[in-house]
Design an enzyme around this catalytic site. Structure first.
Site, PDB file in Angstrom:
ATOM      1  N   SER A  30       0.655  -1.244  -0.191  1.00 31.31           N
ATOM      2  CA  SER A  30       0.026   0.077  -0.079  1.00 31.31           C
ATOM      3  C   SER A  30       0.957   1.206  -0.124  1.00 31.31           C
ATOM      4  O   SER A  30       1.823   1.529   0.881  1.00 31.31           O
ATOM      5  CB  SER A  30      -0.819   0.039   1.151  1.00 31.31           C
ATOM      6  OG  SER A  30      -1.397   1.485   1.428  1.00 31.31           O
ATOM      7  N   LYS A  55      -4.125 -21.302   8.692  1.00 31.70           N
ATOM      8  CA  LYS A  55      -4.276 -22.554   9.384  1.00 31.70           C
ATOM      9  C   LYS A  55      -4.368 -23.866   8.490  1.00 31.70           C
ATOM     10  O   LYS A  55      -4.065 -24.834   8.912  1.00 31.70           O
ATOM     11  CB  LYS A  55      -5.369 -22.690  10.330  1.00 31.70           C
ATOM     12  CG  LYS A  55      -5.436 -21.513  11.516  1.00 31.70           C
ATOM     13  CD  LYS A  55      -4.661 -22.190  12.757  1.00 31.70           C
ATOM     14  CE  LYS A  55      -4.560 -21.449  14.061  1.00 31.70           C
ATOM     15  NZ  LYS A  55      -3.912 -22.098  14.926  1.00 31.70           N
ATOM     16  N   SER A  80     -11.036 -22.371  18.158  1.00 29.24           N
ATOM     17  CA  SER A  80     -12.144 -21.272  18.258  1.00 29.24           C
ATOM     18  C   SER A  80     -12.713 -21.000  16.740  1.00 29.24           C
ATOM     19  O   SER A  80     -13.593 -20.380  16.745  1.00 29.24           O
ATOM     20  CB  SER A  80     -11.375 -19.859  18.730  1.00 29.24           C
ATOM     21  OG  SER A  80     -10.701 -19.450  17.786  1.00 29.24           O
ATOM     22  N   TYR A 117     -17.797 -28.275   5.720  1.00 30.79           N
ATOM     23  CA  TYR A 117     -16.889 -29.116   5.289  1.00 30.79           C
ATOM     24  C   TYR A 117     -17.037 -30.756   5.585  1.00 30.79           C
ATOM     25  O   TYR A 117     -16.443 -31.514   5.286  1.00 30.79           O
ATOM     26  CB  TYR A 117     -15.421 -28.844   5.745  1.00 30.79           C
ATOM     27  CG  TYR A 117     -14.945 -27.329   5.282  1.00 30.79           C
ATOM     28  CD1 TYR A 117     -15.106 -27.216   3.883  1.00 30.79           C
ATOM     29  CD2 TYR A 117     -14.573 -26.413   6.055  1.00 30.79           C
ATOM     30  CE1 TYR A 117     -14.640 -25.946   3.360  1.00 30.79           C
ATOM     31  CE2 TYR A 117     -14.073 -25.228   5.545  1.00 30.79           C
ATOM     32  CZ  TYR A 117     -14.082 -24.810   4.279  1.00 30.79           C
ATOM     33  OH  TYR A 117     -13.643 -23.689   3.889  1.00 30.79           O
ATOM     34  N   GLY A 181      -0.795 -16.399  18.628  1.00 30.43           N
ATOM     35  CA  GLY A 181      -1.801 -16.897  19.967  1.00 30.43           C
ATOM     36  C   GLY A 181      -1.135 -18.104  20.615  1.00 30.43           C
ATOM     37  O   GLY A 181      -0.396 -17.858  21.507  1.00 30.43           O
ATOM     38  N   GLY A 184       2.037 -21.230  16.784  1.00 27.85           N
ATOM     39  CA  GLY A 184       2.355 -21.945  15.590  1.00 27.85           C
ATOM     40  C   GLY A 184       2.903 -21.182  14.309  1.00 27.85           C
ATOM     41  O   GLY A 184       4.024 -21.565  13.774  1.00 27.85           O
ATOM     42  N   GLU A 206       0.789 -10.247  20.005  1.00 28.99           N
ATOM     43  CA  GLU A 206      -0.434 -10.666  20.800  1.00 28.99           C
ATOM     44  C   GLU A 206      -1.311  -9.544  21.030  1.00 28.99           C
ATOM     45  O   GLU A 206      -0.863  -8.469  21.407  1.00 28.99           O
ATOM     46  CB  GLU A 206      -0.042 -11.794  21.648  1.00 28.99           C
ATOM     47  CG  GLU A 206       0.711 -11.318  22.915  1.00 28.99           C
ATOM     48  CD  GLU A 206       1.447 -12.597  23.538  1.00 28.99           C
ATOM     49  OE1 GLU A 206       0.865 -13.760  23.506  1.00 28.99           O
ATOM     50  OE2 GLU A 206       2.260 -12.034  24.486  1.00 28.99           O
ATOM     51  N   GLY A 210      -3.938 -10.448  26.291  1.00 28.68           N
ATOM     52  CA  GLY A 210      -3.522 -12.041  26.503  1.00 28.68           C
ATOM     53  C   GLY A 210      -2.089 -12.237  26.107  1.00 28.68           C
ATOM     54  O   GLY A 210      -1.819 -12.530  25.104  1.00 28.68           O
ATOM     55  N   ASP A 212       0.341 -13.628  27.217  1.00 35.89           N
ATOM     56  CA  ASP A 212       0.928 -14.894  28.084  1.00 35.89           C
ATOM     57  C   ASP A 212       2.295 -15.171  27.291  1.00 35.89           C
ATOM     58  O   ASP A 212       3.335 -15.269  28.010  1.00 35.89           O
ATOM     59  CB  ASP A 212       0.187 -16.161  27.697  1.00 35.89           C
ATOM     60  CG  ASP A 212      -0.235 -16.408  26.450  1.00 35.89           C
ATOM     61  OD1 ASP A 212      -1.074 -15.660  25.844  1.00 35.89           O
ATOM     62  OD2 ASP A 212       0.079 -17.448  25.764  1.00 35.89           O
ATOM     63  N   SER A 306      -2.954 -13.178   9.361  1.00 35.13           N
ATOM     64  CA  SER A 306      -3.300 -14.521   9.797  1.00 35.13           C
ATOM     65  C   SER A 306      -4.600 -15.251   8.930  1.00 35.13           C
ATOM     66  O   SER A 306      -4.792 -16.354   8.629  1.00 35.13           O
ATOM     67  CB  SER A 306      -3.441 -14.811  11.061  1.00 35.13           C
ATOM     68  OG  SER A 306      -4.171 -14.196  12.020  1.00 35.13           O
ATOM     69  N   ASN A 309     -11.692 -14.620   8.481  1.00 37.27           N
ATOM     70  CA  ASN A 309     -12.922 -15.125   9.045  1.00 37.27           C
ATOM     71  C   ASN A 309     -13.607 -14.328   9.985  1.00 37.27           C
ATOM     72  O   ASN A 309     -13.253 -14.696  11.113  1.00 37.27           O
ATOM     73  CB  ASN A 309     -12.624 -16.737   9.446  1.00 37.27           C
ATOM     74  CG  ASN A 309     -12.133 -17.609   7.994  1.00 37.27           C
ATOM     75  OD1 ASN A 309     -12.568 -17.216   6.849  1.00 37.27           O
ATOM     76  ND2 ASN A 309     -11.279 -18.579   8.306  1.00 37.27           N
TER      77      ASN A 309
END
Length: 323
Positions: A30, A55, A80, A117, A181, A184, A206, A210, A212, A306, A309
């Site tokens: 951009s 994923k 989730s 699916y 998250g 991975g 993150e 959250g 962690d 990532s 959705n």
């Protein structure tokens, strides 16, 4: 007992398995963003991946490695939403029965896609029930193979192919921002980055609520927190994975956090300036790059989206809200 840590060779092997199956997602720029950050920003758009998120790469890679007996028995996972869809779609492609544990408050769009699916879905309460324990118990009872969402060598090797494609397309980068998250995508990306662009600074991002992994990174050991309340539903993990954390400790430079308000600003930027639907979790990386703008001047910066959705009603609500 900790599995053997995957290496860059595992990412390359995953890329070979995914060739012709996963989409090679676009890398976009951009002009407005480049001018705003005084940098060259390369955005890897995994929101255009099959089932709408990175994923799929890890889910398919893990399922493709199962033997005939494991495939016949079937798989179980919890998520989730995005990992659930990834396992469900991969299972359909490979003709493997799949059962998914999904929280009662999962995105209706993610739930509908997972069921579409062909997977069996079992609901649970993400704030009071341990989905991992439920999935492992079912695996033991029914002889299924458990495919965790991030803490698995084959899953994270598959996720690393997104960053591999980015480096193969644009070459060396000075910095790479990755949504975080369970770790991975970050750990897989770190394997690819260290092999393809050794001097690149690697940052996981993150939600502030959250953090962690940030706490774990500072302490040098995994820290568990209560399930965080954040619009980044894909990053509501209470603790980073054991395998992913070992790679993060060894290869990642730092962990950043951003607020929900910053995520909404990044969502607006993608929607208004780049005409893209990106889910809140997918905006973590851009939000952090914008936050770190002063340190990125003149640099070549990678940003991995990532996923995309998100229910359209929720998307519209967030874009018009002011947190």
């Amino acid at each position: 007992m900790l599995q053997a840590l995957p290496t860059f060779d595992d990412v390359l092997a995953a890329a070979a398995r995914l060739k012709g199956i996963a989409h090679k997602t676009p890398v976009l720029q951009s002009t407005t963003l480049n001018e705003q950050l005084h940098a060259q920003v390369f955005i890897k758009c995994e929101n255009f991946q099959r089932m709408g998120a990175f994923k799929f790469r890890g889910g398919f890679n893990a399922l493709a490695k199962l033997n005939a007996a494991q495939r016949q028995a079937g798989v179980v996972a919890y998520s989730s939403g995005n990992h659930a869809q990834a396992v469900a779609l991969s299972a359909r492609i490979l003709n493997i029965p799949a059962t998914l544990f999904m929280p009662h408050d999962a995105s209706p769009a993610k739930l509908a896609a997972t069921q579409g699916y062909g997977a069996k879905v079992i609901g649970y309460d993400r704030y009071s029930e341990d989905a991992s324990a439920k999935a492992m118990q079912l695996a033991q009872e029914k002889g299924l193979t458990f495919i965790p969402p991030f803490d698995h060598a084959d899953v994270l090797a598959g996720q690393g192919t997104a960053a591999l494609e980015l480096f193969d397309e644009v070459g060396d980068l000075d910095a790479l921002f990755v949504c975080l998250g369970g770790g991975g995508l970050l750990s897989g990306s770190a394997l690819a980055a260290r092999a393809r662009s050794p001097l690149c600074k690697i940052y996981g991002v993150e939600p502030e609520a959250g953090n962690d992994t940030q706490q774990s990174f500072r302490k040098g050991e995994r820290v568990k927190i209560p399930t965080p309340v954040t619009i980044a539903d894909g990053a509501q993990t209470p603790m980073v994975g054991a395998i992913t954390f070992e790679i993060i400790k060894a290869l990642v430079d730092d962990i950043h956090t951003v607020t929900d308000a910053q995520l909404i600003e990044a969502m607006r930027f993608y929607a208004e300036r780049m005409k893209m639907v990106v889910e809140p979790t997918g905006c973590l990386s851009l939000a952090a790059a914008i936050q770190a703008a002063s340190s990125l001047k003149g640099q070549r910066v990678g940003v991995i989206i990532s996923g995309g959705n998100v229910d359209l009603a929720r998307f519209a609500q967030l874009l018009t809200s002011s947190l």
